[in-house]
Motif scaffolding. Sequence first.
Motif, PDB file in Angstrom:
ATOM      1  N   LYS A 123      -9.885  93.296  44.439  1.00 20.15           N
ATOM      2  CA  LYS A 123     -10.472  92.240  43.617  1.00 20.15           C
ATOM      3  C   LYS A 123      -9.856  90.874  43.935  1.00 20.15           C
ATOM      4  N   PHE A 124      -8.550  90.835  44.142  1.00 19.19           N
ATOM      5  CA  PHE A 124      -7.846  89.570  44.333  1.00 19.19           C
ATOM      6  C   PHE A 124      -8.381  88.806  45.544  1.00 19.19           C
ATOM      7  N   GLU A 125      -8.628  89.509  46.637  1.00 20.17           N
ATOM      8  CA  GLU A 125      -9.116  88.840  47.837  1.00 20.17           C
ATOM      9  C   GLU A 125     -10.512  88.254  47.621  1.00 20.17           C
ATOM     10  N   VAL A 126     -11.373  89.020  46.944  1.00 23.88           N
ATOM     11  CA  VAL A 126     -12.724  88.520  46.666  1.00 23.88           C
ATOM     12  C   VAL A 126     -12.665  87.373  45.663  1.00 23.88           C
ATOM     13  N   LEU A 127     -11.804  87.493  44.651  1.00 25.85           N
ATOM     14  CA  LEU A 127     -11.674  86.435  43.648  1.00 25.85           C
ATOM     15  C   LEU A 127     -11.283  85.112  44.296  1.00 25.85           C
ATOM     16  N   LYS A 128     -10.330  85.142  45.207  1.00 26.72           N
ATOM     17  CA  LYS A 128      -9.926  83.905  45.891  1.00 26.72           C
ATOM     18  C   LYS A 128     -11.098  83.271  46.633  1.00 26.72           C
ATOM     19  N   ASN A 129     -11.859  84.097  47.326  1.00 23.34           N
ATOM     20  CA  ASN A 129     -13.012  83.569  48.075  1.00 23.34           C
ATOM     21  C   ASN A 129     -14.050  82.952  47.149  1.00 23.34           C
ATOM     22  N   GLU A 130     -14.304  83.602  46.016  1.00 19.00           N
ATOM     23  CA  GLU A 130     -15.297  83.084  45.066  1.00 19.00           C
ATOM     24  C   GLU A 130     -14.815  81.791  44.408  1.00 19.00           C
ATOM     25  N   ASP A 188       1.955  85.612  35.083  1.00 17.48           N
ATOM     26  CA  ASP A 188       3.351  85.640  35.508  1.00 17.48           C
ATOM     27  C   ASP A 188       3.483  84.905  36.840  1.00 17.48           C
ATOM     28  N   GLN A 189       4.514  84.122  36.967  1.00 18.07           N
ATOM     29  CA  GLN A 189       4.738  83.396  38.201  1.00 18.07           C
ATOM     30  C   GLN A 189       5.122  84.365  39.327  1.00 18.07           C
ATOM     31  N   GLY A 190       4.530  84.154  40.472  1.00 18.66           N
ATOM     32  CA  GLY A 190       4.773  85.025  41.604  1.00 18.66           C
ATOM     33  C   GLY A 190       3.796  84.696  42.719  1.00 18.66           C
ATOM     34  N   MET A 191       3.702  85.576  43.686  1.00 21.07           N
ATOM     35  CA  MET A 191       2.842  85.319  44.843  1.00 21.07           C
ATOM     36  C   MET A 191       1.378  85.208  44.448  1.00 21.07           C
ATOM     37  N   LEU A 192       0.903  86.121  43.596  1.00 17.96           N
ATOM     38  CA  LEU A 192      -0.506  86.094  43.191  1.00 17.96           C
ATOM     39  C   LEU A 192      -0.834  84.783  42.481  1.00 17.96           C
ATOM     40  N   TRP A 193      -0.030  84.448  41.479  1.00 11.13           N
ATOM     41  CA  TRP A 193      -0.314  83.256  40.693  1.00 11.13           C
ATOM     42  C   TRP A 193      -0.163  81.995  41.537  1.00 11.13           C
ATOM     43  N   ASP A 194       0.799  81.976  42.441  1.00 10.65           N
ATOM     44  CA  ASP A 194       0.975  80.801  43.309  1.00 10.65           C
ATOM     45  C   ASP A 194      -0.280  80.537  44.139  1.00 10.65           C
ATOM     46  N   GLU A 195      -0.884  81.601  44.670  1.00  9.35           N
ATOM     47  CA  GLU A 195      -2.091  81.434  45.487  1.00  9.35           C
ATOM     48  C   GLU A 195      -3.268  80.971  44.640  1.00  9.35           C
ATOM     49  N   LEU A 196      -3.426  81.568  43.464  1.00 10.72           N
ATOM     50  CA  LEU A 196      -4.521  81.158  42.585  1.00 10.72           C
ATOM     51  C   LEU A 196      -4.318  79.730  42.082  1.00 10.72           C
ATOM     52  N   LYS A 218      -5.691  74.014  41.349  1.00 11.54           N
ATOM     53  CA  LYS A 218      -5.263  72.604  41.415  1.00 11.54           C
ATOM     54  C   LYS A 218      -6.157  71.817  42.374  1.00 11.54           C
ATOM     55  N   ARG A 219      -6.473  72.429  43.500  1.00 11.26           N
ATOM     56  CA  ARG A 219      -7.321  71.730  44.473  1.00 11.26           C
ATOM     57  C   ARG A 219      -8.729  71.533  43.928  1.00 11.26           C
ATOM     58  N   ASP A 228       2.104  89.960  39.945  1.00 15.96           N
ATOM     59  CA  ASP A 228       2.212  90.595  41.262  1.00 15.96           C
ATOM     60  C   ASP A 228       2.101  92.109  41.217  1.00 15.96           C
ATOM     61  N   GLU A 229       2.521  92.731  40.108  1.00 15.10           N
ATOM     62  CA  GLU A 229       2.433  94.200  40.051  1.00 15.10           C
ATOM     63  C   GLU A 229       0.997  94.695  40.064  1.00 15.10           C
ATOM     64  N   TYR A 230       0.057  93.862  39.623  1.00 14.30           N
ATOM     65  CA  TYR A 230      -1.344  94.285  39.566  1.00 14.30           C
ATOM     66  C   TYR A 230      -1.975  94.381  40.945  1.00 14.30           C
ATOM     67  N   ILE A 231      -1.353  93.757  41.933  1.00 15.65           N
ATOM     68  CA  ILE A 231      -1.842  93.893  43.312  1.00 15.65           C
ATOM     69  C   ILE A 231      -0.774  94.558  44.188  1.00 15.65           C
ATOM     70  N   ASN A 232       0.226  95.177  43.533  1.00 22.04           N
ATOM     71  CA  ASN A 232       1.265  95.944  44.212  1.00 22.04           C
ATOM     72  C   ASN A 232       2.071  95.124  45.213  1.00 22.04           C
ATOM     73  N   ARG A 233       2.229  93.820  44.920  1.00 22.81           N
ATOM     74  CA  ARG A 233       3.158  93.008  45.700  1.00 22.81           C
ATOM     75  C   ARG A 233       4.602  93.342  45.301  1.00 22.81           C
ATOM     76  N   ILE A 234       4.774  93.787  44.063  1.00 25.42           N
ATOM     77  CA  ILE A 234       6.050  94.326  43.611  1.00 25.42           C
ATOM     78  C   ILE A 234       5.774  95.679  42.966  1.00 25.42           C
ATOM     79  N   GLU A 235       6.763  96.541  42.926  1.00 25.00           N
ATOM     80  CA  GLU A 235       6.592  97.870  42.343  1.00 25.00           C
ATOM     81  C   GLU A 235       7.399  97.977  41.058  1.00 25.00           C
ATOM     82  N   ARG A 236       6.718  98.395  39.981  1.00 23.26           N
ATOM     83  CA  ARG A 236       7.393  98.567  38.703  1.00 23.26           C
ATOM     84  C   ARG A 236       7.374 100.015  38.244  1.00 23.26           C
ATOM     85  N   PHE A 237       6.212 100.656  38.341  1.00 17.27           N
ATOM     86  CA  PHE A 237       6.072 102.043  37.878  1.00 17.27           C
ATOM     87  C   PHE A 237       5.318 102.849  38.929  1.00 17.27           C
TER      88      PHE A 237
END
Length: 525
Positions: free
Chosen positions: A169-176, A192-200, A205-206, A281-290
Amino acid sequence: MERNKKGKIIRTLKTVVVYVATQRTVVIIALFVQLLILGFLFVGLSKYSTRAVLIFQLLAAITAVYILNTHSKAEMKLGWLVPMVAFPIFMVAIYFYLSNQHSARMVRKLYADKCAATKKYLSQDEETILALKECDEQTYRYACYMKDYAGYPVHQGSQVTYFRSGEEKFEVLKNELEKAKHYIFIEMFIVDQGMLWDELLAILKRKASEGVDVRFIYDGLASQSLLPFNYHKRLCQWGIQTRVFQPFVALLSSIQNNRDHRKIVVIDGCTGFTGGDNFADEYINRIERFGYWKDTAVMIKGEAVWNLTMMFLQMWEVVDRNGTSGGYESYQPSAHRLEKYSSDGFVLAYSDSPLDDEDVGELTYLNILGTAVNYCYISTPYLILSEEMLGALKFAAKRGVDVRIIVPGIPDKWYVKLLGEYFFDELMASGVRIYEYDGFNHAKMFVSDDEKAVVGTINLDYRSLYLHFENACFLYRVTAIKDIKADFLDMFENHCRELTPERFAERPFYRKLGAALLKIIEPML
């Protein structure tokens, strides 16, 4: 490595600080202090005034009768009555304090007024509802209920894409989002601040700098420990109009229990997203929690996006009380796209509010279970069942429906998993099959008979079904349903282990005892 370690330490410290200041901690401390006071009070009164003790007990009995005659769920009533037996004075006081708050009444009225004022913009297309009636009378009646009581019409002229992971979903969301020309509306539970939120954030902002109307709502409690203080003001400085739903206040208030658990993204009125995943980030498995984090979502294109747009605008005007009403026509799908999408079944995006008398999320699930003929597959991270839901699951299985439920193998909340085990014996004895996912399964969805499905934010627990603002998407004879079913079959075969009554009976005694004790306070979990 050092940076990640430092980040984890800071996150842990922030979480501890916020937890100490949360309403739950305040209530626990207040209860402890109250118990001490009551202990001294009762000892003193028992020595000097039997009459006072009788008055307190009579007041508690009258309150108990009052609670029993309210229209709330039986389990919710027990959540008050059981502790009232042990602590009558405290529970009577806290019940009437939480039941008669100006802030709660004000938000309830404001939300009801906004929904009533925008009702005319959510009219049902007659051709669509009649076409649905020709397909299936039961689903037609469900759609009529949703329009009349939930306020959301069913749509054709829409296409649905199913995502079996947050990464997809994240990749398609960015494109849309990159395609947005007019407006972007986002409503999220956790940020949460992290890689996902930084990209979005970079995209938002743009887009804001390009003149796109970018609006953002996030929950004031769920994200409190994750974002800097007054983060919404920083976003506003970047051109992203941001509002916080019910900012946390360290005061005892019933409205703080009603959180905005919805996840909505709308782009130019023609593209919408919803599902179980948040912005972390855990929602796209950039970090592992569980272990591996399993989540799902849908993208809608076409007329059905209008329901999501209106959900957002209704909530925006609740949290932004200086906002002006009207002008909704400019956000309709037809305002920014002249050609229509081809119809792919029927799509009904809906919201569930804790501030009205309609348990839309629960009734939708019950409707699917009640009309299932061959199978009903369910995915939920939390399994805390009301008597109605438990009975519906058992009855469906007993009449021959293949009912299967996927829960996490690695939970994010140990006590919720423990309480969920309370229901396993009864469910399996009735023929319901229970599967544990190899990791954390956070997906919330139903699929039945290759015809019906729901994907959204609604868990099978009390908070989602009765206390939180939620949203989901009901699909009927939509092509994406086959993808949802295929995902379930893949999980059953390759990513889950099935529990058996024999193996489940071998669990330690302390888990059985813990589940039984937690059952007493299940509405609070």
